[in-house]
Every structure is written in C-alpha cells, then in structure tokens.
Design a protein around this motif. Structure first.
Motif, PDB file in Angstrom:
ATOM      1  N   ARG A 122       0.825  -1.212   0.000  1.00 41.61           N
ATOM      2  CA  ARG A 122       0.000   0.000   0.000  1.00 41.61           C
ATOM      3  C   ARG A 122       0.855   1.255   0.000  1.00 41.61           C
ATOM      4  N   GLU A 123       1.964   1.190   0.752  1.00 44.22           N
ATOM      5  CA  GLU A 123       2.867   2.342   0.812  1.00 44.22           C
ATOM      6  C   GLU A 123       3.746   2.451  -0.434  1.00 44.22           C
ATOM      7  N   LYS A 124       3.638   1.466  -1.324  1.00 44.38           N
ATOM      8  CA  LYS A 124       4.369   1.443  -2.598  1.00 44.38           C
ATOM      9  C   LYS A 124       5.886   1.448  -2.392  1.00 44.38           C
ATOM     10  N   VAL A 125       6.307   0.868  -1.255  1.00 43.09           N
ATOM     11  CA  VAL A 125       7.743   0.668  -1.042  1.00 43.09           C
ATOM     12  C   VAL A 125       8.228  -0.453  -1.955  1.00 43.09           C
ATOM     13  N   VAL A 126       7.409  -1.496  -2.061  1.00 42.40           N
ATOM     14  CA  VAL A 126       7.629  -2.578  -3.022  1.00 42.40           C
ATOM     15  C   VAL A 126       6.400  -2.621  -3.915  1.00 42.40           C
ATOM     16  N   PRO A 127       6.564  -2.635  -5.247  1.00 42.36           N
ATOM     17  CA  PRO A 127       5.399  -2.631  -6.134  1.00 42.36           C
ATOM     18  C   PRO A 127       4.548  -3.884  -5.980  1.00 42.36           C
ATOM     19  N   ALA A 128       3.245  -3.703  -5.786  1.00 40.28           N
ATOM     20  CA  ALA A 128       2.340  -4.848  -5.622  1.00 40.28           C
ATOM     21  C   ALA A 128       2.358  -5.740  -6.862  1.00 40.28           C
ATOM     22  N   GLU A 129       2.439  -5.140  -8.023  1.00 42.50           N
ATOM     23  CA  GLU A 129       2.418  -5.920  -9.255  1.00 42.50           C
ATOM     24  C   GLU A 129       3.633  -6.840  -9.338  1.00 42.50           C
ATOM     25  N   LEU A 130       4.763  -6.365  -8.857  1.00 40.35           N
ATOM     26  CA  LEU A 130       5.973  -7.182  -8.873  1.00 40.35           C
ATOM     27  C   LEU A 130       5.792  -8.424  -8.012  1.00 40.35           C
ATOM     28  N   VAL A 131       5.173  -8.244  -6.854  1.00 43.61           N
ATOM     29  CA  VAL A 131       4.965  -9.362  -5.929  1.00 43.61           C
ATOM     30  C   VAL A 131       3.910 -10.322  -6.465  1.00 43.61           C
ATOM     31  N   LYS A 132       2.755  -9.770  -6.840  1.00 44.61           N
ATOM     32  CA  LYS A 132       1.629 -10.628  -7.247  1.00 44.61           C
ATOM     33  C   LYS A 132       1.886 -11.346  -8.566  1.00 44.61           C
ATOM     34  N   SER A 133       2.804 -10.815  -9.380  1.00 49.09           N
ATOM     35  CA  SER A 133       3.107 -11.466 -10.662  1.00 49.09           C
ATOM     36  C   SER A 133       4.196 -12.519 -10.545  1.00 49.09           C
ATOM     37  N   SER A 134       4.778 -12.673  -9.358  1.00 55.11           N
ATOM     38  CA  SER A 134       5.815 -13.685  -9.175  1.00 55.11           C
ATOM     39  C   SER A 134       5.219 -15.078  -9.353  1.00 55.11           C
ATOM     40  N   THR A 135       5.952 -15.925 -10.051  1.00 54.68           N
ATOM     41  CA  THR A 135       5.479 -17.308 -10.247  1.00 54.68           C
ATOM     42  C   THR A 135       5.428 -18.075  -8.932  1.00 54.68           C
ATOM     43  N   HIS A 136       6.071 -17.530  -7.883  1.00 55.15           N
ATOM     44  CA  HIS A 136       6.115 -18.232  -6.600  1.00 55.15           C
ATOM     45  C   HIS A 136       5.106 -17.689  -5.585  1.00 55.15           C
ATOM     46  N   TYR A 137       4.240 -16.755  -6.019  1.00 55.10           N
ATOM     47  CA  TYR A 137       3.218 -16.245  -5.116  1.00 55.10           C
ATOM     48  C   TYR A 137       2.151 -17.318  -4.928  1.00 55.10           C
ATOM     49  N   VAL A 138       1.840 -17.653  -3.677  1.00 50.71           N
ATOM     50  CA  VAL A 138       0.869 -18.710  -3.359  1.00 50.71           C
ATOM     51  C   VAL A 138      -0.360 -18.052  -2.739  1.00 50.71           C
ATOM     52  N   LYS A 139      -1.424 -17.954  -3.513  1.00 48.27           N
ATOM     53  CA  LYS A 139      -2.622 -17.240  -3.071  1.00 48.27           C
ATOM     54  C   LYS A 139      -3.243 -17.866  -1.826  1.00 48.27           C
ATOM     55  N   SER A 140      -3.116 -19.181  -1.688  1.00 49.20           N
ATOM     56  CA  SER A 140      -3.721 -19.856  -0.530  1.00 49.20           C
ATOM     57  C   SER A 140      -3.032 -19.498   0.778  1.00 49.20           C
ATOM     58  N   MET A 141      -1.879 -18.826   0.716  1.00 51.22           N
ATOM     59  CA  MET A 141      -1.194 -18.393   1.938  1.00 51.22           C
ATOM     60  C   MET A 141      -1.739 -17.061   2.452  1.00 51.22           C
ATOM     61  N   GLU A 142      -2.593 -16.399   1.660  1.00 49.71           N
ATOM     62  CA  GLU A 142      -3.155 -15.122   2.096  1.00 49.71           C
ATOM     63  C   GLU A 142      -3.980 -15.297   3.365  1.00 49.71           C
ATOM     64  N   PRO A 379      17.932 -14.076 -15.268  1.00 48.88           N
ATOM     65  CA  PRO A 379      16.495 -14.316 -15.113  1.00 48.88           C
ATOM     66  C   PRO A 379      16.141 -14.242 -13.623  1.00 48.88           C
ATOM     67  N   VAL A 380      14.949 -13.743 -13.298  1.00 50.06           N
ATOM     68  CA  VAL A 380      14.627 -13.492 -11.894  1.00 50.06           C
ATOM     69  C   VAL A 380      14.347 -14.753 -11.092  1.00 50.06           C
ATOM     70  N   ASP A 381      13.969 -15.851 -11.753  1.00 49.33           N
ATOM     71  CA  ASP A 381      13.520 -17.015 -10.987  1.00 49.33           C
ATOM     72  C   ASP A 381      14.316 -18.283 -11.261  1.00 49.33           C
ATOM     73  N   MET A 382      15.532 -18.144 -11.786  1.00 46.10           N
ATOM     74  CA  MET A 382      16.370 -19.315 -12.019  1.00 46.10           C
ATOM     75  C   MET A 382      17.502 -19.333 -10.997  1.00 46.10           C
ATOM     76  N   SER A 383      17.985 -20.528 -10.677  1.00 46.26           N
ATOM     77  CA  SER A 383      19.071 -20.684  -9.716  1.00 46.26           C
ATOM     78  C   SER A 383      20.162 -21.549 -10.329  1.00 46.26           C
ATOM     79  N   GLY A 384      21.223 -21.775  -9.558  1.00 46.36           N
ATOM     80  CA  GLY A 384      22.296 -22.627 -10.035  1.00 46.36           C
ATOM     81  C   GLY A 384      23.187 -21.996 -11.078  1.00 46.36           C
ATOM     82  N   GLY A 385      23.060 -20.666 -11.266  1.00 49.63           N
ATOM     83  CA  GLY A 385      23.872 -20.001 -12.277  1.00 49.63           C
ATOM     84  C   GLY A 385      23.335 -20.132 -13.684  1.00 49.63           C
ATOM     85  N   TYR A 386      22.183 -20.813 -13.833  1.00 47.33           N
ATOM     86  CA  TYR A 386      21.619 -20.990 -15.169  1.00 47.33           C
ATOM     87  C   TYR A 386      21.026 -19.674 -15.680  1.00 47.33           C
TER      88      TYR A 386
END
Length: 486
Positions: A122-142, A379-386
C-alpha cells in the motif's frame, strides 16, 4: 605479487582483482602468510597424495553432484574440494552475523505482511504488481500465519567480496537452500587430511548445524503433549541434493521420507511405519511448492502429499520453509530488501546489496538496454547459475538477441554491474600448483520460533574455470572449507 617457488611458483593476481590470500586489505586475515607457508613447504608429490586422500574421503561418503550443463547432463561426479581454507576474521564475521540476522528478520516480516495486511505494498515501497506477478506467489497463503509466525526458517544468503574489500549480498535463497552438507563434509575432509593445521588456528566448529536445524524445526511444531516428530521430505534418490537430504535426516535422527510414506487423515499428517501410523508435526520439505500437494498445486504430482495444505491451514503441521516464500527468492524483489529493512526495522542495512536494475521498471530497462555490454543479466527465478549472461563476453549478435528477449519480457530479468568477485588460492590439478580462482560465500541462517541461529562459516564456492565468475556446483564449480576465527 607472486611466490618464488613451491606450489605457489608463478602465482599472479590479475589486475583489478582482490585476492584474499595475497592482497592487503582492511579485513584480510592477518596470518594467511603462515597458512601459505604450510602449503608451500609441501613437495608437489606429497600434496598430490593429500589431494587424492581428500577426494577418496568424498568418494567413500558418496558426496557427488550432477553437472546438468554438460553434454548428456546429469552425470554424477565427486564434488571438487580444495584443501586451502578460506579464512574470515572474528570481527568481520561478527558484523556479517548481525547483517544476516537483520536481513532475515526483515524478509520474514515482508512475507508475513505481503500475505497479510500488505502495508509495504500500500505504501508502494515494493510494487504490488511485482509481488503478485511472481510465479512463486501462493494465493492460498493469504491471511494464513504459519506456526511461530515464521516463513523463512532456513535461508541461504549468497555473499560476494568486491574489490573494495567489503561483502555484498548477491541474492537470497529461501525456497529450499542447499549446500550445507558440503560445509559439514568439507570440514570432515580437512580434519582427516590436514588435522595438524587446526592446532595453529582457532576455528569455529560447524558440526553443530544439524542440532541447530533440529531445534529450529522443533521450535515451530504445533503444540501437543508428545515430543514433536520431524521428518525430511525428499523427492528421492534421483534428486541432485539427495545426499544432503539423507545426511541431515541421519544427523538429526529424523525420518527421511518420500511423498508416499505420508498421508493425511482428519487434517492430520501421518507417517506409515511397520508399527502403525505415527503423527508428523514438522515437515522439512526439500521439494518445490508446485509438487507439495496435488490437491492444492500440480494435480499430477506424485512427490507430495494429498491434503497436506489442508492440514497446514488447520495448524496441524508445520512446513519448513513455508509455501510461498519463493517470492523473496525472486531476484527483482531481492533488490528491495534494503527498503524492507528500513520499512520494518527502522534501521539501515548492515550488509549492502549488489546494485540491481529491475528491467520491469521503465527507467531501469532503458539503462540496461543502453549499457547492456557492461552488465550481468539474470532471469529473476532461475538458480544454479543458469541463464546468467556476462555481457562483456557476448558478441554484438548475442547482445542484440539478449536485448530482444529482455524487451519481450522485462519482468523476467534483472541486470547488475559486473562485480569482480574476490579470488583465493586454489589447487589446480592439471597445473599441479595453486592459482587464483573467484569465490563467493553461501551463509546459512535459521529463523526459529525461539531464536535466530547462524552457522559460523558457510560454503565457500569456487569457480574452477580460469577467469569464470560462475561458482555454482551445478555448472562445475567446487568448494573450500570456510574457517571463521574464534
């Protein structure tokens, strides 16, 4: 700077590089010269025998890894281990510990807020769209708060030392950070091979990590009269980190289980045993969210446990780490951690981030495209140096192709200045001598319902290819024992 003879003959630090063994800098360990002399006095043949002994120790323990980037990827290899330890002084480590604790408290607050009241959005410190568009956002945790209000029980924070001598955070690993088994095995190999060195240097122990992890798991167990039962949930022996899963389970005296070993009845998780079912209180999961529960995520998963998320929502079981923590793994969101620290803790970050350009922001995208040849793109969601592209090594055609990929999907990329990772003396078998190789440090922080625990040391990863900045074992990197001075 070079040593005149012995295993360090011809050792040369590349221009513009900080070498932790040979370069004077404010945080340098004062007695590296003494450690260096121990190795330099060894004849080449004697050191080769010590090196082979260390490799045999790893082979006997079954310590292997899979290199998927090679042709016919997935082939198992002995994990490369270097006998020259990386040493961090006590004063510098104390500062790092404070910074890691600060960072992990802020990350946990961020996850609780994002899945709860959403104040930082809400304070726009972190953009909501950035968070909600993450492939790792789990809606059931709300609106759900896990046991102990802890989301990030285990965090692997990757640090790099730059040419200014300071450590910077490269990224956080919160879903299922791996590598601590190599920390334990490296120390065991060092003690077996070069035990005498420990008489001259007071080194913090690392073998207490399994006990620390077990206490962390137990601290978030749902309350009941019996002692909590903790299990390690693994995808199975074909997973590249299976050795670590089995080692930690054995050292914690916990059951190592696969999905079919567990089932849910009346929103309670049970373990099948030959003596009947046993209730499970804490699951240290080493599988991704998508495979945890076929009822809640991927319906075709055979790795997880049907109904697990129902039991979790009822507070009948704790899952470590909590589902949905992967949004903080997102490299674009990682760039906002200093802002999280200021927002939640009202403090300045103790450890700085590596500067990051978020291609989803128009101004950062423009800068990235204009300076592409100078940057490192990830890439934002890859690990292992790939997927990491070190752009000053690309041709004009490759740069143009990368620019088009970024413009087509800017949310999926971040860019960073090329950080010249520090180097460290590393034995190169083909040359039968020590040469400088780039290194980083993966630290391990445990956030429990009772306290924060930080392993005194971590996994120093080594880019074994000359000039390479990619240290990941999945792409052929090795490791060193990390000594924190008492």
């Amino acid at each position: 700077m070079s040593e005149p003879n012995g295993l360090f003959a011809g050792y040369a630090v590349p221009d513009g590089t900080l070498d932790e063994v040979f370069t004077p800098f404010p945080h340098a360990y004062s007695n590296y010269s003494g450690i260096r002399e121990v190795f330099n006095e060894l004849h080449a043949g004697d050191f080769q025998r010590l090196n082979e002994s260390a490799k045999l120790s790893f082979l006997n323990q079954g310590i292997t890894y899979a290199v998927y980037s090679e042709d016919g990827g997935g082939r198992e290899k002995i994990f490369p281990f270097d006998l020259f330890p990386r040493i961090i002084g006590s004063a510098e480590w104390t500062k790092l510990e404070s910074g890691l604790e600060q960072r992990n408290r802020a990350l946990n607050e961020f996850l609780r807020d994002v899945y709860g009241k959403g104040a930082i959005l809400r304070e726009k410190v972190v953009p909501a769209e950035l968070v909600k568009s993450s492939t790792h956002y789990v809606k059931s945790m709300e609106a759900f708060v896990p046991p102990g209000e802890i989301y990030t029980h285990v965090c692997g924070t990757d640090l790099v030392r730059h040419t200014d001598g300071d450590f910077y955070v490269l990224e956080d690993n919160l879903r299922s950070p791996s590598g601590v088994s190599y920390v334990l095995s490296n120390r065991e190999a060092m003690r077996r091979t070069l035990y005498g060195m420990f008489r001259h240097v007071p080194v913090e122990a690392v073998n207490e990590y399994p006990a620390m992890l077990l206490k962390t798991l137990q601290s978030v167990a749902p309350p009941r009269e019996d002692s909590p039962r903790c299990v390690v949930l693994t995808p199975g022996p074909f997973n590249s980190a299976y050795y670590e899963h089995s080692l930690l389970a054995r050292m914690m005296d916990c059951d190592l289980v696969e999905g079919p070993d567990l089932y849910v009845d009346d929103d309670t998780v049970y373990l099948k045993t030959i003596n009947g079912r046993r209730r499970v209180d804490v699951i240290y999961r080493r599988i991704d969210d998508a495979f945890l529960d076929p009822e809640a995520f991927r319906k075709d998963s055979i790795l997880g446990v049907a109904g697990l998320m129902r039991a979790y929502a009822k507070g009948r079981v704790a899952i470590v780490n909590a589902p949905g923590t992967g949004i903080a793994d997102d490299k674009a969101i990682c760039a906002y951690v200093p802002d999280m620290i200021r927002f939640y803790l009202k403090e300045e970050p103790i450890i700085k981030n590596v500067p990051t350009y978020i291609c989803g922001r128009p101004e950062d995208l423009q800068y990235t495209l204009e300076h592409l040849a100078e940057l490192v793109v990830k890439p934002v969601d890859m690990s292992g140096g790939y997927g990491v592209m070190i752009c000053d090594r690309l041709t004009k055609a490759e740069l143009a192709e990368l620019a088009e990929k970024i413009k087509a999907d800017p949310r999926n990329y971040i860019a960073q200045p090329k950080i010249m990772l520090s180097t460290h003396s590393t034995y190169i078998e083909e040359e039968n001598r020590f040469e400088p190789r780039h290194i980083d440090l993966r630290t391990f922080t445990l956030l429990g319902g009772d306290k924060t625990r930080i392993l005194k040391g971590g996994l120093t990863r080594v880019a074994l290819k000359k000039g390479s900045l990619i240290v990941n074992s999945s792409q052929g990197g090795g490791s060193k024992d990390t000594w924190v001075i008492c």
